[in-house]
Design a protein around this motif. Structure first.
Motif, PDB file in Angstrom:
ATOM      1  N   PRO A   1       2.292  -2.497   7.706  1.00 41.98           N
ATOM      2  CA  PRO A   1       2.715  -3.169   6.413  1.00 41.98           C
ATOM      3  C   PRO A   1       1.737  -3.659   5.658  1.00 41.98           C
ATOM      4  O   PRO A   1       0.322  -3.849   6.082  1.00 41.98           O
ATOM      5  CB  PRO A   1       3.529  -4.398   6.809  1.00 41.98           C
ATOM      6  N   THR A   2       1.622  -3.759   4.216  1.00 44.52           N
ATOM      7  CA  THR A   2       0.757  -4.128   3.406  1.00 44.52           C
ATOM      8  C   THR A   2       0.420  -5.395   3.731  1.00 44.52           C
ATOM      9  O   THR A   2      -1.158  -5.730   3.430  1.00 44.52           O
ATOM     10  CB  THR A   2       1.544  -4.003   1.896  1.00 44.52           C
ATOM     11  N   GLU A   3       1.234  -6.341   4.033  1.00 42.07           N
ATOM     12  CA  GLU A   3       0.817  -7.712   4.371  1.00 42.07           C
ATOM     13  C   GLU A   3      -0.032  -7.855   5.547  1.00 42.07           C
ATOM     14  O   GLU A   3      -1.166  -8.637   5.471  1.00 42.07           O
ATOM     15  CB  GLU A   3       2.081  -8.536   4.244  1.00 42.07           C
ATOM     16  N   GLU A   4       0.007  -6.861   6.557  1.00 42.00           N
ATOM     17  CA  GLU A   4      -0.867  -6.829   7.521  1.00 42.00           C
ATOM     18  C   GLU A   4      -2.198  -6.512   7.357  1.00 42.00           C
ATOM     19  O   GLU A   4      -3.079  -7.050   7.619  1.00 42.00           O
ATOM     20  CB  GLU A   4      -0.588  -5.923   8.683  1.00 42.00           C
ATOM     21  N   ILE A   5      -2.549  -5.436   6.191  1.00 39.46           N
ATOM     22  CA  ILE A   5      -3.564  -5.028   5.799  1.00 39.46           C
ATOM     23  C   ILE A   5      -4.375  -5.981   5.084  1.00 39.46           C
ATOM     24  O   ILE A   5      -5.741  -6.239   5.278  1.00 39.46           O
ATOM     25  CB  ILE A   5      -3.661  -3.682   4.812  1.00 39.46           C
ATOM     26  N   GLU A   6      -3.517  -6.581   4.266  1.00 33.71           N
ATOM     27  CA  GLU A   6      -4.025  -7.797   3.385  1.00 33.71           C
ATOM     28  C   GLU A   6      -4.783  -9.191   4.351  1.00 33.71           C
ATOM     29  O   GLU A   6      -5.782  -9.760   4.141  1.00 33.71           O
ATOM     30  CB  GLU A   6      -3.018  -8.314   2.409  1.00 33.71           C
TER      31      GLU A   6
ATOM     32  N   SER B   1      -8.240  -7.977   5.444  1.00 31.93           N
ATOM     33  CA  SER B   1      -8.936  -7.345   4.377  1.00 31.93           C
ATOM     34  C   SER B   1     -10.027  -8.542   4.085  1.00 31.93           C
ATOM     35  O   SER B   1      -9.582  -9.531   3.446  1.00 31.93           O
ATOM     36  CB  SER B   1      -8.129  -6.813   3.219  1.00 31.93           C
TER      37      SER B   1
ATOM     38  N   SER C   1      -7.653  -4.001   1.057  1.00 35.52           N
ATOM     39  CA  SER C   1      -6.628  -4.397  -0.062  1.00 35.52           C
ATOM     40  C   SER C   1      -7.419  -5.074  -1.015  1.00 35.52           C
ATOM     41  O   SER C   1      -6.687  -5.309  -2.259  1.00 35.52           O
ATOM     42  CB  SER C   1      -5.453  -4.981   0.540  1.00 35.52           C
TER      43      SER C   1
ATOM     44  N   ALA D   1      -6.600   1.624  -1.913  1.00 33.37           N
ATOM     45  CA  ALA D   1      -5.581   2.328  -1.529  1.00 33.37           C
ATOM     46  C   ALA D   1      -6.110   3.788  -1.576  1.00 33.37           C
ATOM     47  O   ALA D   1      -5.750   4.787  -0.670  1.00 33.37           O
ATOM     48  CB  ALA D   1      -4.095   2.209  -2.379  1.00 33.37           C
TER      49      ALA D   1
ATOM     50  N   ARG E   1      -8.416   4.418   1.275  1.00 40.60           N
ATOM     51  CA  ARG E   1      -7.742   4.857   2.634  1.00 40.60           C
ATOM     52  C   ARG E   1      -7.166   6.148   2.694  1.00 40.60           C
ATOM     53  O   ARG E   1      -6.811   6.595   3.860  1.00 40.60           O
ATOM     54  CB  ARG E   1      -6.670   3.782   2.601  1.00 40.60           C
TER      55      ARG E   1
ATOM     56  N   SER F   1      -3.047   5.015   7.650  1.00 38.09           N
ATOM     57  CA  SER F   1      -1.800   4.091   7.490  1.00 38.09           C
ATOM     58  C   SER F   1      -1.589   3.299   8.738  1.00 38.09           C
ATOM     59  O   SER F   1      -0.738   2.482   8.834  1.00 38.09           O
ATOM     60  CB  SER F   1      -0.831   4.990   7.301  1.00 38.09           C
TER      61      SER F   1
ATOM     62  N   ARG G   1      -5.154  -1.435  10.732  1.00 39.71           N
ATOM     63  CA  ARG G   1      -4.928  -2.760   9.804  1.00 39.71           C
ATOM     64  C   ARG G   1      -6.089  -3.361   9.488  1.00 39.71           C
ATOM     65  O   ARG G   1      -6.030  -4.028   8.659  1.00 39.71           O
ATOM     66  CB  ARG G   1      -3.968  -3.527  10.588  1.00 39.71           C
TER      67      ARG G   1
END
Length: 785
Positions: free
Chosen positions: A269-274, A277, A350, A357, A360, A367, A370
């Protein structure tokens, strides 16, 4: 009379110094059998120990971990690093000869030594470096925090992958630059090392390192006018992929159904990558480790949290900058510089928004990763090699006093002293604004003092570099000074963490078993779950929910089937579980029979019976407990996972009467379930056998995790395993007496195992042919005269 040819300088002392540095660094581990105890050291090792114990005792491989997260695929998810892919005899021999019998961490430590030596050899091969540069490259690489600190926190696979990456590059260099026979040997070596790297290393490092290896191979082959060697390297890579298929293929298949790898969502999920980061301000830590608070409670960078800074070293950065100041005329310098720049940008994840993006999107499997900061490994390798080139003289750039560097160092020194003194309150206020929970005052003062110290290191580096270039070979002291300064610079970060993490082996063993664990071990037909607010590791502080006892992996060592435990990539079905463990009915549905809590007000006596009360623990028995296997008279299809979870969270959910399924294939009434009798025949990690007796058709629920790879047979015939109650398995059986057998084989395992064994046999045959070629070639040249 012609002068005698000048003798080639002796280089072997440089490698001897690298080995000596390695021995000094790991002396407690090598000579006193100490281990590393921080972080995840207690998380990753218990299952491998359990797997080894089962092999030695019953001679069975173990793929399924029955003690964590309601059961989980362990080998396919890379939780078990043992070489299960070896034939039986070879696996037996491995257990007898494995170096870890003498030195507990021997495997990763030997990989680390190989990486240091390979880095030293790369400096020699690429730049024609002398003793000082060779030692610098090996020692600087070996001390990098991005290698050392994750290893101190139990991430053995990360150290192995990082350490073997220079070995891969060295093999590529020789494959592209040597004559045919030697290049062929290097190509075979590349296959072997690459396969070992995939078999034992961290997948993300393997993928990121492969991109650097590709760019390096293109530069080496084209710059030496041997583009055909790229075909050799491609064949070597293909063979390595086959040789490592027993690991990567099941792991890839597992990833498709895991929390990180998809399972209905587009990867992590995007929030995990954030969360993982770093911010732009984190880049300051490359040169000053305290620039954003180092790690832990003082950290105020862009990530959710970190235990250590991504420090590259002032000396290393200054020497690399000196190399780049000469220009990018050398193609190797250009490739390494571009790789470092790309890696640094990509490490921001992120933070870069659309650019991040896009970066990546260039990386295969991105994908499923993380942690953007792992790109730093690629950057540090390239930067260390660039820094090593600074030791070489360049007639086109005559040495001049480094006045600009001295001015910059003086300015940084004054800025650091000001930040540690009169400006400290202002910096602390900024830190509190950016990260309210950080220890702002301490972080501000430490940042200023550290900046002043690194400024002094910068001034010393510039002075030594100037003296070395001004006097050339006649100034070995300056070169040795640079090596020593770089060592101290990097060790100032890694050595304290390594010292703090070093301890005796018993320190990573299981804590004393609480009463809940003893109950679970005595009654393996039930699950247990802890609600105690005690740390999973004795003597540590609870910082997040993951520090509670329920998340400990000591449950494996205690042999208690818990609903808890820790895993880096649990099944994706847990993604939507939320707080379902607060539901009494859901706990019964998952087979939980005992729960523990801290001393305090008694739980609802209508549902919980107190069975033990101690000084720090109260254990309750769930009055409606069903255990790990039971039969239900009705299965209802609710259409989707969200509806299933919502139904399981209701107060009137009774798992003894109904099981909920997302799919309609098992829905219906099963009148024989009410009187169904179930007997355990076998309860092994990868094989469950039950005997049922019912007057009519029944639906049997096994409260172990549903996951691809499990198959069922009823009386020898294939049967369908239905996923019910979101996580667990169910099988429909007709009336009468029947035998249900469930077995687990990780998806992709059989194919991967075949490819791995055939690949290693092919490499052995090719190596034998190469050896014969070498013998015949030497004989033809009179080598045996």
């Amino acid at each position: 009379m012609a002068a005698a040819p000048r003798a080639a300088p002796r280089i072997w002392p440089a490698y001897a110094v690298v080995v000596a540095a390695w021995l000094a660094l790991w002396a407690p581990q090598i000579f006193k059998a100490q281990v590393l105890t921080l972080g995840d050291a207690r998380v990753f090792r218990p299952f491998a120990e359990y797997s080894r114990e089962r092999w030695l005792s019953v001679h069975q491989r173990t793929y399924w971990n029955p003690y964590v997260f309601c059961g989980i695929s362990a080998s396919a998810s890379l939780a078990d690093s043992r070489p299960q892919y070896l034939p039986d005899a070879a696996l037996d021999l491995f257990e007898v000869l494995r170096p870890s019998r003498v030195v507990p961490l021997a495997g990763p430590l030997l990989a680390h030594l190989a990486g240091m030596l390979a880095m030293a050899a790369l400096a020699r091969a690429l730049w024609g470096s002398g003793v000082a540069a060779i030692v610098f490259a090996g020692v600087a690489w070996g001390l990098m925090p991005e290698l050392m600190v994750p290893f101190a926190f139990g991430h053995d696979a990360q150290l192995v992958a990082c350490s073997l990456l220079p070995v891969v590059l060295l093999a590529i260099h020789h494959a592209c630059t040597r004559e045919a026979r030697a290049a062929c040997g290097a190509t075979l070596g590349l296959s072997a090392v690459s396969a070992v790297m995939v078999l034992t290393g961290h997948p993300q490092i393997v993928v990121l390192g492969s991109m650097l290896a590709l760019a390096f191979a293109l530069e080496r082959a084209l710059s030496h006018g041997r583009p055909a060697r790229l075909l050799w390297l491609g064949a070597a890579a293909a063979l390595a992929v086959a040789m490592a298929a027993a690991v990567w293929l099941p792991a890839l298949r597992y990833g498709a159904a895991s929390f990180r790898g998809g399972g209905g969502a587009l990867g992590v999920p995007t929030e995990e990558i954030e969360r993982y980061s770093p911010g732009l301000r984190d880049l300051l830590a490359f040169a000053s480790p305290w620039a954003v608070g180092f790690g832990g409670d003082t950290y105020w960078g862009g990530m959710e949290r970190t235990d250590y800074p991504r420090f590259l070293g002032v000396v290393v950065l200054a020497l690399a900058a000196s190399t780049l100041a000469r220009g990018l005329r050398n193609s190797t310098v250009a490739v390494l510089a571009l790789a470092a720049a790309f890696a640094v940008l990509s490490s921001l994840g992120s933070t870069l928004g659309p650019l991040g993006a896009a970066l990546r999107a260039v990386v295969p499997l991105s994908s499923r990763f993380r942690t953007a900061t792992m790109w730093i490994v690629v950057a540090q390798l390239a930067i260390v090699l660039l820094a090593a080139r600074a030791f070489a003289a360049d007639p086109g750039f005559p040495p001049r006093p480094p006045r600009r560097a001295w001015i910059a160092a003086a300015a940084l020194l004054l800025a650091g002293l000001a930040l540690a003194g009169p400006l400290a309150p202002g910096l602390a206020a900024l830190i509190r604004e950016l990260r309210p929970q950080a220890l702002a005052a301490r972080a501000a003062q430490a940042a200023g003092l550290d900046l002043a110290a690194r400024a002094a290191v910068l001034a010393a580096t510039a002075t030594l570099l100037w003296r070395m270039r001004a006097r050339g070979p006649r100034s070995p002291r300056a070169a040795a000074g640079l090596v020593a300064l770089a060592t101290l610079d990097l060790a100032s970060v890694t050595a304290p963490i390594l010292r703090r993490s070093t301890g005796p082996y018993p320190s990573v063993l299981a804590a004393p078993a609480p009463e809940l664990a003893r109950l679970g071990a005595r009654e393996p037909w039930v699950r247990v779950s802890s609600a105690r607010h005690v740390p999973s590791r004795p003597g540590t502080r609870i910082g997040t929910r993951r520090d509670f006892e329920i998340y400990s992996n000591d449950w494996i060592r205690w042999r208690a089937r818990s609903l808890g435990g820790t895993h880096g990539a649990p099944p994706a079905l847990w993604r939507e579980m939320s707080d379902i463990t607060r539901s009494y009915g859901a706990m019964c549905a998952f087979g939980v029979a005992y729960m523990s809590s801290d001393p305090g007000p008694a739980w609802d006596e209508r549902r919980f019976e107190t069975v033990y009360r101690g000084a720090g623990e109260v254990v309750y028995h769930l009055r409606a407990a069903l255990g790990r296997v039971y039969a239900v008279p009705e299965v209802v299809s609710l259409g989707n996972n969200v509806a299933v979870i919502r139904a399981m969270m209701t107060q009137d959910f009774d798992p003894a009467q109904v099981a909920f399924a997302a799919a309609p294939d098992a829905a219906g009434v099963y009148p024989g379930s009410a009187g169904c009798r179930i007997r355990w025949v076998a309860d092994e990690p990868d094989r469950i056998v039950l005997e049922t007796q019912a007057g009519d058709r029944a639906f049997v629920v096994l409260a172990d995790a549903w996951f691809p790879g499990w198959s069922a047979r009823v009386d020898g015939g294939e049967a369908t395993i239905h996923r019910v109650n979101q996580l667990v398995r169910g099988v429909a059986v007709p009336g009468g007496t029947h035998r249900i057998e469930m077995t687990f084989v990780p998806e992709g395992w059989r194919t991967g195992l075949m490819l791995t064994r055939v690949g290693w046999l092919a490499l052995a045959a090719l190596a034998a042919a190469w050896g014969m070629w070498t013998i015949l070639d030497r004989g033809a040249r009179g080598g045996f005269a």
